[in-house]
Design an enzyme around this catalytic site. Structure first.
Site, PDB file in Angstrom:
ATOM      1  N   ASP A   5      51.568 127.610  83.785  1.00  0.00           N
ATOM      2  CA  ASP A   5      52.817 127.103  83.208  1.00  0.00           C
ATOM      3  C   ASP A   5      53.725 126.527  84.309  1.00  0.00           C
ATOM      4  O   ASP A   5      53.733 127.051  85.434  1.00  0.00           O
ATOM      5  CB  ASP A   5      53.525 128.291  82.540  1.00  0.00           C
ATOM      6  CG  ASP A   5      54.877 127.928  81.985  1.00  0.00           C
ATOM      7  OD1 ASP A   5      54.892 127.202  80.982  1.00  0.00           O
ATOM      8  OD2 ASP A   5      55.900 128.328  82.577  1.00  0.00           O
ATOM      9  N   GLU A  13      50.184 122.685  83.666  1.00  0.00           N
ATOM     10  CA  GLU A  13      51.150 121.958  82.854  1.00  0.00           C
ATOM     11  C   GLU A  13      52.153 121.298  83.789  1.00  0.00           C
ATOM     12  O   GLU A  13      53.132 121.907  84.206  1.00  0.00           O
ATOM     13  CB  GLU A  13      51.867 122.915  81.881  1.00  0.00           C
ATOM     14  CG  GLU A  13      52.840 122.209  80.962  1.00  0.00           C
ATOM     15  CD  GLU A  13      54.202 122.870  80.911  1.00  0.00           C
ATOM     16  OE1 GLU A  13      54.445 123.768  81.731  1.00  0.00           O
ATOM     17  OE2 GLU A  13      55.014 122.496  80.053  1.00  0.00           O
TER      18      GLU A  13
HETATM   19  O1  7SA Z   1      62.888 115.606  76.534  1.00  0.00           O
HETATM   20  C1  7SA Z   1      61.525 115.551  76.260  1.00  0.00           C
HETATM   21  C2  7SA Z   1      60.927 114.356  76.945  1.00  0.00           C
HETATM   22  O2  7SA Z   1      61.496 113.159  76.427  1.00  0.00           O
HETATM   23  C3  7SA Z   1      60.835 111.976  76.943  1.00  0.00           C
HETATM   24  O3  7SA Z   1      61.429 110.833  76.378  1.00  0.00           O
HETATM   25  C4  7SA Z   1      61.153 114.401  78.444  1.00  0.00           C
HETATM   26  C5  7SA Z   1      60.378 113.212  79.047  1.00  0.00           C
HETATM   27  O4  7SA Z   1      60.530 113.185  80.465  1.00  0.00           O
HETATM   28  C6  7SA Z   1      60.904 111.922  78.456  1.00  0.00           C
HETATM   29  O5  7SA Z   1      60.141 110.812  78.946  1.00  0.00           O
HETATM   30  O6  7SA Z   1      60.650 115.632  79.002  1.00  0.00           O
HETATM   31  C7  7SA Z   1      61.710 116.330  79.692  1.00  0.00           C
HETATM   32  O7  7SA Z   1      62.021 117.523  78.970  1.00  0.00           O
HETATM   33  C8  7SA Z   1      61.003 118.513  78.979  1.00  0.00           C
HETATM   34  C9  7SA Z   1      61.422 119.664  78.097  1.00  0.00           C
HETATM   35  O8  7SA Z   1      62.567 120.255  78.599  1.00  0.00           O
HETATM   36  C10 7SA Z   1      60.770 118.968  80.428  1.00  0.00           C
HETATM   37  C11 7SA Z   1      60.261 117.743  81.198  1.00  0.00           C
HETATM   38  O9  7SA Z   1      60.097 118.127  82.571  1.00  0.00           O
HETATM   39  C12 7SA Z   1      61.251 116.606  81.120  1.00  0.00           C
HETATM   40  O10 7SA Z   1      60.646 115.456  81.659  1.00  0.00           O
HETATM   41  O11 7SA Z   1      59.750 119.977  80.490  1.00  0.00           O
HETATM   42  C13 7SA Z   1      60.219 121.145  81.171  1.00  0.00           C
HETATM   43  O12 7SA Z   1      60.537 122.115  80.156  1.00  0.00           O
HETATM   44  C14 7SA Z   1      59.443 122.605  79.420  1.00  0.00           C
HETATM   45  C15 7SA Z   1      59.949 123.545  78.365  1.00  0.00           C
HETATM   46  C16 7SA Z   1      58.435 123.321  80.354  1.00  0.00           C
HETATM   47  C17 7SA Z   1      57.971 122.263  81.356  1.00  0.00           C
HETATM   48  O13 7SA Z   1      57.076 122.883  82.260  1.00  0.00           O
HETATM   49  C18 7SA Z   1      59.141 121.684  82.096  1.00  0.00           C
HETATM   50  O14 7SA Z   1      58.732 120.626  82.931  1.00  0.00           O
HETATM   51  N1  7SA Z   1      57.310 123.880  79.619  1.00  0.00           N
HETATM   52  C19 7SA Z   1      56.825 125.208  79.971  1.00  0.00           C
HETATM   53  C20 7SA Z   1      57.820 126.068  80.679  1.00  0.00           C
HETATM   54  C21 7SA Z   1      58.554 127.036  80.044  1.00  0.00           C
HETATM   55  C22 7SA Z   1      59.321 127.998  80.886  1.00  0.00           C
HETATM   56  O15 7SA Z   1      58.383 128.945  81.328  1.00  0.00           O
HETATM   57  C23 7SA Z   1      58.523 127.267  78.597  1.00  0.00           C
HETATM   58  O16 7SA Z   1      59.876 127.124  78.150  1.00  0.00           O
HETATM   59  C24 7SA Z   1      57.619 126.254  77.876  1.00  0.00           C
HETATM   60  O17 7SA Z   1      57.235 126.757  76.616  1.00  0.00           O
HETATM   61  C25 7SA Z   1      56.387 125.979  78.730  1.00  0.00           C
HETATM   62  O18 7SA Z   1      55.434 125.219  78.031  1.00  0.00           O
HETATM   63  O19 7SA Z   1      67.925 133.293  84.489  1.00  0.00           O
HETATM   64  C26 7SA Z   1      67.485 131.987  84.385  1.00  0.00           C
HETATM   65  C27 7SA Z   1      68.189 131.424  83.203  1.00  0.00           C
HETATM   66  C28 7SA Z   1      69.287 130.550  83.471  1.00  0.00           C
HETATM   67  O20 7SA Z   1      68.968 129.693  84.575  1.00  0.00           O
HETATM   68  C29 7SA Z   1      69.641 129.699  82.273  1.00  0.00           C
HETATM   69  O21 7SA Z   1      70.880 129.069  82.516  1.00  0.00           O
HETATM   70  C30 7SA Z   1      69.725 130.561  81.036  1.00  0.00           C
HETATM   71  O22 7SA Z   1      70.103 129.768  79.932  1.00  0.00           O
HETATM   72  C31 7SA Z   1      67.847 131.832  81.960  1.00  0.00           C
HETATM   73  C32 7SA Z   1      68.371 131.182  80.760  1.00  0.00           C
HETATM   74  N2  7SA Z   1      67.472 130.166  80.309  1.00  0.00           N
HETATM   75  C33 7SA Z   1      66.980 130.301  78.952  1.00  0.00           C
HETATM   76  C34 7SA Z   1      66.844 128.918  78.366  1.00  0.00           C
HETATM   77  O23 7SA Z   1      68.135 128.354  78.274  1.00  0.00           O
HETATM   78  C35 7SA Z   1      66.255 129.011  76.968  1.00  0.00           C
HETATM   79  O24 7SA Z   1      66.033 127.691  76.483  1.00  0.00           O
HETATM   80  C36 7SA Z   1      65.594 130.963  78.962  1.00  0.00           C
HETATM   81  C37 7SA Z   1      65.650 132.377  79.439  1.00  0.00           C
HETATM   82  O25 7SA Z   1      65.074 130.995  77.657  1.00  0.00           O
HETATM   83  C38 7SA Z   1      64.932 129.725  77.027  1.00  0.00           C
HETATM   84  O26 7SA Z   1      64.018 128.959  77.792  1.00  0.00           O
HETATM   85  C39 7SA Z   1      62.796 128.763  77.073  1.00  0.00           C
HETATM   86  C40 7SA Z   1      62.523 127.278  76.943  1.00  0.00           C
HETATM   87  O27 7SA Z   1      63.579 126.685  76.178  1.00  0.00           O
HETATM   88  C41 7SA Z   1      61.218 127.079  76.186  1.00  0.00           C
HETATM   89  O28 7SA Z   1      60.903 125.705  76.129  1.00  0.00           O
HETATM   90  C42 7SA Z   1      61.645 129.367  77.870  1.00  0.00           C
HETATM   91  C43 7SA Z   1      61.846 130.859  78.073  1.00  0.00           C
HETATM   92  O29 7SA Z   1      61.918 131.513  76.847  1.00  0.00           O
HETATM   93  O30 7SA Z   1      60.436 129.158  77.153  1.00  0.00           O
HETATM   94  C44 7SA Z   1      60.087 127.788  76.919  1.00  0.00           C
END
Ligand code: 7SA
Ligand code: CA
Length: 529
Positions: A207, A233
């Protein structure tokens, strides 16, 4: 005296069988896999059955459907919960913000996981575990348990955080571990071996690989199993790299292949995903899996959508960050299942949203033709839509997606017509190797606004349809030429054609007889007006 020869022969055999096989250029499982993503965004909330129970029950079906590997959700327990007031969504517990290697999670208990993997293994489906070494839940007081603070194992243990991290931060970075630290690396190494030895892990899905060094993944895989399957990924667009980084000016494919070269793992084909989302169907050829170089094609793990990009059944419809529109999904699954790379099918498409029959048919065609991750594919870009021939190890498949190709050349029999004829597939016997032929048209002087083309029996020459003839270029006085790559031993009939550049119907044919030759027997063929 026979003995010495016998001994040295045996010794040679023994040596050969004990010398470990050379590590593969890319750990893609051998190139014959068909992956199922065995979960979606809301699977951890499944009720009343836990998700692992669903997998146990579905295991025989998953095997019969032709899947060879299943990508399981992160098995490590995740007690996080978050809500986002702006989007009005909430979540947590999906495994990506885990706090311990404990396998009792929202997906089910440790025992239920083992039961599910045993049932899948019995059904001939190997388990690929999703692992998240970039970060872990830093919000739970207990974080010191697994990676005690005094050992300085976190990104933010360095005055300059990037000194404690060999990649990007996840969100603020406070959850990031220092994966370059020997202690952190070895703790993950032990856990990966635990997944292998006690939980049936035959491969790993890494991941958020943008968050740590690809070389680190290679070290972990050497330890887990140098021949085992791994996929990274890397979801990072060129404009997310710093301007000083060469990848900010490179293609999605270049960054993916660079990561694969350094980790020796396969990589999700986000180059294809970007074209699926932003290009028309003719542009889908620019995925990593359509690259002219087999070393690039075999590194690709293709997909239409996953738990981040796509919708999911249940709460909020999942995450749907980058969903492919519904009308394009059948065409997209036809492309990835009948083209090179290692295809991945997203659970809901197979088992919730009614695409199972089409996908089962496509898997059958892929296996029957012997299509592999490195299979050659040639695109016929002089047709509308996407027209391509994939050369399997047993048969050739000709795909016409959203194309005006209606009639296939001799030797091809129709095997699939679907989605209101937007999907047409023909099958032919295995293609002999390719050869290049140069075609010349002599004694020709087109008027301004006209050009010279070659039209003829094979697909590469438009199957006698002037609208799909191939354009030649002036090469010498009164001579226009062009070259074509096609299978050898094909008898070809063709003619020179003058066509009006602005009126496709204004054509002038070379007189009879047709120019005739067999590909490979000659490396050029000349027609004359
Ligand atoms: O926008 C989509 C695309 O549109 C197109 O037009 C764009 C593309 O570039 C564009 O051409 O793609 C962009 O957006 C993607 C989605 O965000 C990005 C991509 O780089 C970007 O180009 O992809 C990124 O995000 C994905 C979800 C990741 C990718 O690797 C990454 O590159 N996927 C994997 C990673 C994770 C995390 O392990 C998983 O996330 C995915 O399922 C997995 O497949 O203490 C730390 C902390 C604090 O810093 C924060 O402030 C606080 O809020 C914690 C807290 N964070 C929380 C998050 O806010 C919350 O959303 C966290 C604890 O929980 C959640 O995070 C989730 C995440 O939302 C979810 O997607 C995470 C953990 O539960 O699990 C998942
Ligand atoms: Ca990181």
């Amino acid at each position: 005296m026979k003995l010495p020869i016998l001994i040295c022969a045996a010794a040679a055999w023994l040596l050969a069988s004990t010398v470990p096989a050379a590590p593969p250029s890319v750990r893609n499982g051998g190139g014959e896999d068909i992956l199922l993503q065995g979960f979606h965004w809301n699977s951890s909330r499944n009720a009343p059955q836990k998700w692992y129970e669903v997998l146990t029950q579905m295991a025989p079906t998953i095997g019969q459907d032709g899947f060879t590997k299943i990508w399981l959700p992160p098995a490590w327990t995740d007690q996080s919960s978050w809500s986002d007031p702006t989007s009005g969504t909430s979540g947590g517990g999906e495994g990506y913000f885990w706090n311990d290697f404990d396998k009792n999670s929202q997906y089910g208990s440790d025992g239920q996981l083992k039961q599910a993997v045993a049932a899948l293994t019995n059904a001939g489906v190997q388990a690929v575990y999703d692992v998240v070494p970039n970060h872990m839940n830093d919000k739970l007081a207990g974080k010191q348990v697994r990676f005690p603070r005094h050992l300085k194992l976190w990104r933010d243990d360095c005055a300059t955080p990037s000194d404690c991290d060999q990649g990007d931060a996840f969100m603020s970075g406070s959850a990031d571990l220092n994966t370059g630290n020997a202690e952190v690396s070895s703790r993950f190494m032990q856990e990966f071996r635990n997944l292998r030895d006690n939980y049936g892990a035959k491969g790993l899905r890494f991941d958020f690989v943008r968050g740590y060094a690809p070389e680190r993944v290679d070290i972990w895989m050497k330890n887990f199993g140098d021949q085992a399957f791994c996929v990274g990924e890397l979801w990072k667009s060129p404009n997310e790299y710093p301007a000083t980084d060469w990848r900010s000016q490179a293609s999605w494919q270049d960054a993916l292949k660079d990561w694969s070269d350094r980790s020796h793992c396969a990589v999700f084909d986000f180059a294809l995903k970007e074209r699926l989302q932003n290009g028309n169907v003719a542009e889908w050829r620019h995925g990593l899996n359509g690259n002219p170089d087999a070393a690039w094609r075999q590194a690709a793990v293709t997909f239409v959508d996953n738990h981040d990009t796509g919708y999911s059944p249940g709460q909020y419809g999942g995450q749907h960050h980058w969903p492919l529109s519904d009308p394009m999904r059948d065409v997209a699954y036809t492309y990835i299942l009948l083209s090179p790379g290692t295809p991945t099918v997203y659970w809901p498409d197979m088992y919730d949203w009614g695409r199972g029959d089409l996908i089962r048919t496509l898997i059958g065609l892929r296996k029957d033709a012997g299509i592999r991750a490195d299979s050659p594919i040639s695109f016929q870009s002089h047709y509308s839509g996407l027209v391509a021939t994939t050369n399997g190890s047993r048969k050739r498949l000709l795909l016409a997606l959203d194309s005006d190709l209606a009639k296939a050349p001799d030797g091809f029999t129709p095997v699939l017509l679907a989605d209101g004829q937007r999907i047409r597939v023909w099958q032919a016997s295995q293609a002999p190797s390719d050869t290049t032929t140069t075609l010349h048209c002599d004694n020709v002087q087109p008027n301004p606004g006209q050009a010279v083309y070659a039209v003829g029996s094979p697909l590469e020459l438009g199957a006698w349809d002037p609208a799909h003839a191939i354009a030649l270029q002036p090469s010498a006085s009164n001579r226009w030429s062009g070259s074509v790559v096609w299978p050898t031993q094909q008898s070809v009939e063709w003619k020179c054609l003058i066509r009006n550049l602005s009126d496709i119907n204004e054509v002038y044919w070379q007189a009879d007889p047709n120019n005739r030759f067999v590909t490979g027997a000659a490396n050029e063929s000349v027609g004359r007006f």
